[in-house]
Design a protein around this motif. Sequence first.
Motif, PDB file in Angstrom:
ATOM      1  N   SER A   3      -1.784   0.571   7.423  1.00  0.00           N
ATOM      2  CA  SER A   3      -1.741   0.777   5.977  1.00  0.00           C
ATOM      3  C   SER A   3      -2.543  -0.285   5.246  1.00  0.00           C
ATOM      4  O   SER A   3      -2.297  -1.492   5.413  1.00  0.00           O
ATOM      5  CB  SER A   3      -0.297   0.748   5.476  1.00  0.00           C
ATOM      6  OG  SER A   3       0.498   1.713   6.145  1.00  0.00           O
ATOM      7  N   ASN A   4      -3.525   0.165   4.461  1.00  0.00           N
ATOM      8  CA  ASN A   4      -4.277  -0.707   3.546  1.00  0.00           C
ATOM      9  C   ASN A   4      -4.835  -1.941   4.242  1.00  0.00           C
ATOM     10  O   ASN A   4      -4.798  -3.045   3.702  1.00  0.00           O
ATOM     11  CB  ASN A   4      -3.381  -1.120   2.379  1.00  0.00           C
ATOM     12  CG  ASN A   4      -2.787   0.077   1.671  1.00  0.00           C
ATOM     13  OD1 ASN A   4      -3.464   1.054   1.398  1.00  0.00           O
ATOM     14  ND2 ASN A   4      -1.484   0.011   1.380  1.00  0.00           N
ATOM     15  N   ASN A  34      -6.690   3.122   6.743  1.00  0.00           N
ATOM     16  CA  ASN A  34      -5.385   3.779   6.778  1.00  0.00           C
ATOM     17  C   ASN A  34      -5.406   4.831   7.886  1.00  0.00           C
ATOM     18  O   ASN A  34      -6.231   5.760   7.849  1.00  0.00           O
ATOM     19  CB  ASN A  34      -5.058   4.439   5.435  1.00  0.00           C
ATOM     20  CG  ASN A  34      -4.815   3.424   4.337  1.00  0.00           C
ATOM     21  OD1 ASN A  34      -3.726   2.891   4.198  1.00  0.00           O
ATOM     22  ND2 ASN A  34      -5.862   3.143   3.558  1.00  0.00           N
TER      23      ASN A  34
END
Length: 255
Positions: free
Chosen positions: A11-12, A31
């Motif tokens: 994530s990110n 992601n």
Amino acid sequence: MQSTDPMVRISNLSHTYQSRDGLVPALIDINIEIQAGRFVVIVGPSGCGKSSLLMMMAGLLAPSQGTILCSGHSMTSPNPDIAGVVFQEASLYPWLTALENVEFPLSLKHVPKKVRKERAQELLSLVGLQGFEDRYPHELSGGMKQRVSIARGLVQDPPLLMMDEPFAALDEQTRITMGDELLSIWEKTKKTVVFVTHSLTEAAYLADEIIVMSARPGKIIDRIEVDLPRPRKYEMMSTVRFAQLRERIWNQIKH
């Protein structure tokens, strides 16, 4: 009830590194979700950060920002119970036999000798090296050394196997053979595999899904579901569909 959470969730994620000229962005806003049991291949031009991304997934390199969860665990450090890693170089201990090299991670955990020997023998048989247990690395071919590395990566029975261009140093014939053997191992073990390669042919032949990355700073520019039937056969490489998959990747990374 079986969990529907992905085996890998990134994530990110972004990463920069320090050079003589200052901070250099290497990866931007990554992601990814990978479901259990999938064979996922990451491709991209040289220097795009695909190997760095794999090392972060394995807990061997810390991202500048973002999170990585593998089997629900934060990968802030290596965890061989979750992720086994196979590198481009076999990196075997030259003073240990094939069997002892596979046993070695279990010996660090003080697994009883009989148990670890049985487990190592089982995995050497799985990778087609029964009868070579007592050979030292200098007595093995390049392909055989990589089979030992794969067995060692599986010896702690992790749900996830990460592979960083493991066949890059092999000749074409051996590379194709090793690809077929890896698919056989994957089908038998039901592991989740994340595989980095420069070879577009290898990517299309092995993968359920191909993640395509841009030139540095690396970002995901395509995710391709490979709709070739399994089990894969060498003859598939000469089909129109196979050529279309390779062309789709090539058109995105050639610039």
